[in-house]
Design an enzyme around this catalytic site. Sequence first.
Site, PDB file in Angstrom:
ATOM      1  CG  HIS A  53      -2.030  -0.952   1.170  1.00  0.00           C
ATOM      2  ND1 HIS A  53      -3.261  -0.698   1.706  1.00  0.00           N
ATOM      3  CD2 HIS A  53      -2.112  -2.203   0.635  1.00  0.00           C
ATOM      4  CE1 HIS A  53      -4.063  -1.728   1.516  1.00  0.00           C
ATOM      5  NE2 HIS A  53      -3.373  -2.664   0.865  1.00  0.00           N
ATOM      6  CD  GLU A  55      -2.507   4.530   2.623  1.00  0.00           C
ATOM      7  OE1 GLU A  55      -3.708   4.824   2.748  1.00  0.00           O
ATOM      8  OE2 GLU A  55      -2.096   3.606   1.880  1.00  0.00           O
ATOM      9  CB  CYS A  83      -7.260  -0.107   4.307  1.00  0.00           C
ATOM     10  SG  CYS A  83      -5.545  -0.624   4.573  1.00  0.00           S
ATOM     11  CB  CYS A  86      -2.966   2.285   5.632  1.00  0.00           C
ATOM     12  SG  CYS A  86      -2.304   1.279   4.270  1.00  0.00           S
TER      13      CYS A  86
END
Length: 161
Positions: A53, A55, A83, A86
């Site tokens: 991801h 992040e 999410c 994260c």
Amino acid sequence: MTHEDYMDRALALAREALDTGEVPVGCVIVWEDGRIVGEGRNRREEDGDALGHAELAAIRQACGTLGGWRLHRARLYVTLEPCPMCAGAILNARIPEVHYGAKDPQMGACGSVLNLFEEDFGHKVRLFRGPRQEECGALLREFFTKVRGKKETIFGQNGKI
């Protein structure tokens, strides 16, 4: 630089992700002096990694840049609402401020599905929706329409969810 400038950089990273077939999410982390100390984009498909991801990549880079895991004087800008994974990383890195573009009604952990930042953790995060929420939503709609061939997406039409 302004909030819009930082989100513009996150959008540029999201476009890079789009160009490689990834869900277009980009993230930048800005230190208190205005320097971008970390950035990332989605790489789950490229790397075959569920943890790929934007992040997480930006947090990892910021920790390397600064030489430590405490990002307590940083702001995070991301094109899609974080999410749960994260949001947990943001809490653990002690990032005090998050700016996000588009809501994520399926996985959003900053208010769309739940808000982890409202729970009783030892660290509090200030949360802001925007800037560039229209552009962030449009990029996600483009991905789901063109790359995956879906006419309608969870990100709605004209920036509406």
